[in-house]
Design a protein around this motif. Structure first.
Motif, PDB file in Angstrom:
ATOM      1  N   LEU A 270       0.463  -3.451  -5.781  1.00 26.30           N
ATOM      2  CA  LEU A 270      -0.877  -3.170  -6.692  1.00 26.30           C
ATOM      3  C   LEU A 270      -0.170  -3.993  -7.865  1.00 26.30           C
ATOM      4  N   ALA A 271       0.419  -3.759  -8.010  1.00 27.74           N
ATOM      5  CA  ALA A 271       0.708  -4.226 -10.188  1.00 27.74           C
ATOM      6  C   ALA A 271       1.766  -5.587  -9.926  1.00 27.74           C
ATOM      7  N   GLU A 272       2.153  -6.250  -9.087  1.00 23.85           N
ATOM      8  CA  GLU A 272       2.691  -7.461  -9.013  1.00 23.85           C
ATOM      9  C   GLU A 272       1.116  -8.222  -9.352  1.00 23.85           C
ATOM     10  N   GLU A 273       0.236  -8.034  -8.622  1.00 23.00           N
ATOM     11  CA  GLU A 273      -0.958  -8.035  -7.928  1.00 23.00           C
ATOM     12  C   GLU A 273      -1.758  -8.297  -9.339  1.00 23.00           C
ATOM     13  N   ILE A 274      -1.434  -7.445  -9.741  1.00 25.21           N
ATOM     14  CA  ILE A 274      -2.805  -7.322 -11.335  1.00 25.21           C
ATOM     15  C   ILE A 274      -2.511  -8.239 -12.236  1.00 25.21           C
ATOM     16  N   PHE A 275      -0.717  -8.371 -12.110  1.00 28.51           N
ATOM     17  CA  PHE A 275       0.534  -9.082 -12.725  1.00 28.51           C
ATOM     18  C   PHE A 275       0.190 -10.687 -12.672  1.00 28.51           C
ATOM     19  N   ASN A 276      -0.150 -11.046 -11.874  1.00 26.97           N
ATOM     20  CA  ASN A 276       0.086 -12.649 -11.452  1.00 26.97           C
ATOM     21  C   ASN A 276      -1.607 -13.040 -12.241  1.00 26.97           C
ATOM     22  N   CYS A 277      -3.216 -11.831 -12.013  1.00 24.88           N
ATOM     23  CA  CYS A 277      -4.262 -12.310 -11.993  1.00 24.88           C
ATOM     24  C   CYS A 277      -3.881 -12.436 -14.000  1.00 24.88           C
TER      25      CYS A 277
ATOM     26  N   LEU B 109       0.382  10.971  -1.824  1.00 24.63           N
ATOM     27  CA  LEU B 109       0.188  11.972  -1.381  1.00 24.63           C
ATOM     28  C   LEU B 109      -1.143  11.715  -0.680  1.00 24.63           C
ATOM     29  N   CYS B 110      -2.214  11.065  -0.840  1.00 24.22           N
ATOM     30  CA  CYS B 110      -3.386  10.846   0.010  1.00 24.22           C
ATOM     31  C   CYS B 110      -3.931   9.926  -0.285  1.00 24.22           C
ATOM     32  N   GLY B 111      -3.286   8.441   0.293  1.00 26.43           N
ATOM     33  CA  GLY B 111      -3.010   7.555   0.827  1.00 26.43           C
ATOM     34  C   GLY B 111      -4.021   6.633   0.382  1.00 26.43           C
ATOM     35  N   LEU B 112      -3.784   6.595  -1.002  1.00 26.46           N
ATOM     36  CA  LEU B 112      -4.488   5.821  -2.602  1.00 26.46           C
ATOM     37  C   LEU B 112      -3.864   4.738  -2.881  1.00 26.46           C
ATOM     38  N   LYS B 113      -4.128   3.016  -2.706  1.00 24.16           N
ATOM     39  CA  LYS B 113      -3.731   2.544  -3.395  1.00 24.16           C
ATOM     40  C   LYS B 113      -3.999   2.477  -4.801  1.00 24.16           C
ATOM     41  N   GLY B 114      -2.955   2.666  -5.648  1.00 22.74           N
ATOM     42  CA  GLY B 114      -2.438   2.983  -7.186  1.00 22.74           C
ATOM     43  C   GLY B 114      -2.094   1.864  -8.152  1.00 22.74           C
ATOM     44  N   THR B 115      -2.493   1.976  -9.033  1.00 25.55           N
ATOM     45  CA  THR B 115      -1.547   1.732  -9.965  1.00 25.55           C
ATOM     46  C   THR B 115      -2.157   1.987 -11.630  1.00 25.55           C
TER      47      THR B 115
ATOM     48  N   MET C  17       0.668  -1.236  -0.172  1.00 28.74           N
ATOM     49  CA  MET C  17      -0.189  -0.164  -0.055  1.00 28.74           C
ATOM     50  C   MET C  17       0.727   1.377  -0.373  1.00 28.74           C
ATOM     51  N   ALA C  18       0.892   2.234  -0.441  1.00 28.14           N
ATOM     52  CA  ALA C  18       1.091   3.516  -0.830  1.00 28.14           C
ATOM     53  C   ALA C  18       1.821   3.692   0.687  1.00 28.14           C
ATOM     54  N   SER C  19       2.222   4.718   1.030  1.00 26.41           N
ATOM     55  CA  SER C  19       3.074   5.349   2.488  1.00 26.41           C
ATOM     56  C   SER C  19       2.022   6.184   3.014  1.00 26.41           C
ATOM     57  N   VAL C  20       1.388   6.063   4.776  1.00 24.53           N
ATOM     58  CA  VAL C  20       0.960   6.427   4.886  1.00 24.53           C
ATOM     59  C   VAL C  20       1.129   7.660   5.206  1.00 24.53           C
ATOM     60  N   LEU C  21       0.566   8.931   5.451  1.00 23.90           N
ATOM     61  CA  LEU C  21       1.161  10.609   5.605  1.00 23.90           C
ATOM     62  C   LEU C  21       1.832  10.243   7.370  1.00 23.90           C
ATOM     63  N   PRO C  22       2.783  10.592   7.679  1.00 21.36           N
ATOM     64  CA  PRO C  22       2.926  10.885   8.581  1.00 21.36           C
ATOM     65  C   PRO C  22       1.495  11.953   9.196  1.00 21.36           C
ATOM     66  N   ALA C  23       1.587  11.836  10.995  1.00 21.68           N
ATOM     67  CA  ALA C  23       0.550  12.351  11.360  1.00 21.68           C
ATOM     68  C   ALA C  23       0.288  13.721  11.900  1.00 21.68           C
ATOM     69  N   SER C  24       1.630  14.550  11.582  1.00 23.29           N
ATOM     70  CA  SER C  24       1.579  15.686  10.691  1.00 23.29           C
ATOM     71  C   SER C  24       1.100  16.338   9.581  1.00 23.29           C
ATOM     72  N   ASN C  25       0.980  15.505   8.959  1.00 18.56           N
ATOM     73  CA  ASN C  25       0.531  16.119   7.368  1.00 18.56           C
ATOM     74  C   ASN C  25      -0.494  15.381   7.634  1.00 18.56           C
ATOM     75  N   THR C  26      -1.741  14.744   8.197  1.00 14.68           N
ATOM     76  CA  THR C  26      -2.898  14.002   7.798  1.00 14.68           C
ATOM     77  C   THR C  26      -4.007  15.074   8.191  1.00 14.68           C
ATOM     78  N   SER C  27      -4.736  14.429   7.685  1.00 11.75           N
ATOM     79  CA  SER C  27      -5.878  15.254   7.849  1.00 11.75           C
ATOM     80  C   SER C  27      -6.196  16.473   8.684  1.00 11.75           C
ATOM     81  N   MET C  28      -6.947  17.473   8.943  1.00  7.60           N
ATOM     82  CA  MET C  28      -7.471  18.449  10.170  1.00  7.60           C
ATOM     83  C   MET C  28      -8.137  16.671  11.299  1.00  7.60           C
ATOM     84  N   ARG C  29      -9.405  16.176  10.274  1.00 13.18           N
ATOM     85  CA  ARG C  29     -10.158  15.367  10.726  1.00 13.18           C
ATOM     86  C   ARG C  29      -9.866  14.306  11.054  1.00 13.18           C
TER      87      ARG C  29
ATOM     88  N   THR D 203      -9.205   0.874  -3.537  1.00 12.20           N
ATOM     89  CA  THR D 203      -7.834   0.834  -4.392  1.00 12.20           C
ATOM     90  C   THR D 203      -8.371   1.984  -5.808  1.00 12.20           C
ATOM     91  N   ILE D 204      -7.465   2.833  -6.383  1.00 14.62           N
ATOM     92  CA  ILE D 204      -7.444   3.211  -7.629  1.00 14.62           C
ATOM     93  C   ILE D 204      -6.773   2.677  -8.545  1.00 14.62           C
TER      94      ILE D 204
END
Length: 307
Positions: free
Chosen positions: A192-199, A266-272, A1-13, A141-142
């Motif tokens: 995710l890229a490897e998972e799709i490749f295996n499919c 940047l926004c915590g989305l697992k993407g390829t 999964m894409a890197s989770v943002l540090p606590a100091s950079n997360t959303s205000m919520r 996942t996007i």
């Protein structure tokens, strides 16, 4: 999964990201929480006019592509593959009030068009990410699907992107913000890229590979083509550039991957990024429900070989 943002950079919520085992979509804009209403202009949605958690809270997969017709066809295809009980006639364009993008929801899957080029997909991603944030979506996942120009590979090949690079073969996206150039990482989710490749190994009809994808700001000169209204380089120089790109691990060229990768990261989305639909079907089916009988009838989007 894409890197989770540090606590100091997360959303205000911050309370939205405290549930154990869930990865929520982030926004990196402290001004959003002070707004009385957030209007998603180009999607024809808003936090006051629509109940976004009720409409989109169950979304787990987002598939985006340039063409509105292609994304409608993909939505109808997924409806058939997931064997949903509602009628295909109930699949409506959620963004019908605007002529910028189209959006279809099929169970936990969103199918959205993004137009052509970095500016167009960037606008859509800003509003899509805010939509997923307001809807309190988690573990999303996007995947971008579409066509591209191939380098040194056979037409019809499928390239699954592990890293998006710019025209200098660097894994970065340079964004002009006010009068500053901000550089952002474009690393995509390799698992995710490897998972799709295996499919893809279950399908023998066309070759599939993992490689770097180069993103340009232009379809013609920027991609080394000789058939535009302008051409400021020789055939030999263009071929030399494409050979150097191939040697750098680049296997295809398109016009959206760098900003797609940067914003997802940047926004915590697992993407390829991939250029065909077939592999996605297995991944989406397996994750959405068990026991589906897979069909292999789908449109194969041809790639134009450039080298």
């Amino acid at each position: 999964m894409a890197s989770v943002l540090p606590a100091s950079n997360t959303s205000m919520r911050s309370d939205r990201n405290t549930y154990v085992g869930k990865s929520f979509v982030h926004v990196k804009n402290p001004y959003l929480d002070s707004m009385d209403e957030d209007v998603l202009y180009h999607l024809d949605l808003g936090t006051k006019t629509h109940n976004l958690p009720e409409m989109f809270g169950d979304v787990k997969f987002v598939c985006v592509g340039g063409s509105p017709n292609r994304m409608k066809a993909f939505a109808l295809f997924m409806h058939k593959e997931l064997r949903l009980t509602d009628s295909e006639e109930d699949i409506k364009d959620i963004c019908a009030g605007t002529d910028r993008y189209c959006m279809y929801k099929i169970g936990p899957v969103l199918s959205i068009s993004h137009g052509m080029g970095i500016p167009s997909i960037s606008i859509m991603l800003h509003e899509l990410i805010k939509l997923l944030y307001h809807a309190r979506c988690s573990d999303v996942t996007i995947i971008r699907i579409g066509t591209s120009g191939g380098i040194g590979i056979a037409p019809g090949s499928v390239v699954i992107t592990d890293e998006a690079v710019d025209s200098f073969f660097k894994p970065r996206f340079e964004q002009v913000i006010l009068d500053n150039i901000v550089t952002r990482s474009t690393e995509l989710d390799k698992e995710l890229a490897e998972e799709i490749f295996n499919c893809s190994k279950e399908i023998s009809n066309f070759p599939t590979l993992i490689g770097h994808t180069m993103c340009t700001y232009d379809f013609y000169e920027g991609q080394g083509r000789l058939d535009g209204a302008l051409c400021s380089f020789s055939r030999e120089k263009g071929l030399d550039y494409l050979k150097r790109a191939y040697n750098a691990g680049i296997r295809n060229i398109e016009m959206e991957s760098t900003v797609f990768a940067a914003m997802c990261r940047l926004c915590g989305l697992k993407g390829t990024d991939t250029c065909i639909m077939m592999e996605l079907v297995f991944l989406l089916q397996e994750s959405c429900r068990d026991g589906i009988e897979t069909t292999k009838e789908t449109a194969v989007l041809s790639l134009k070989q450039m080298a």
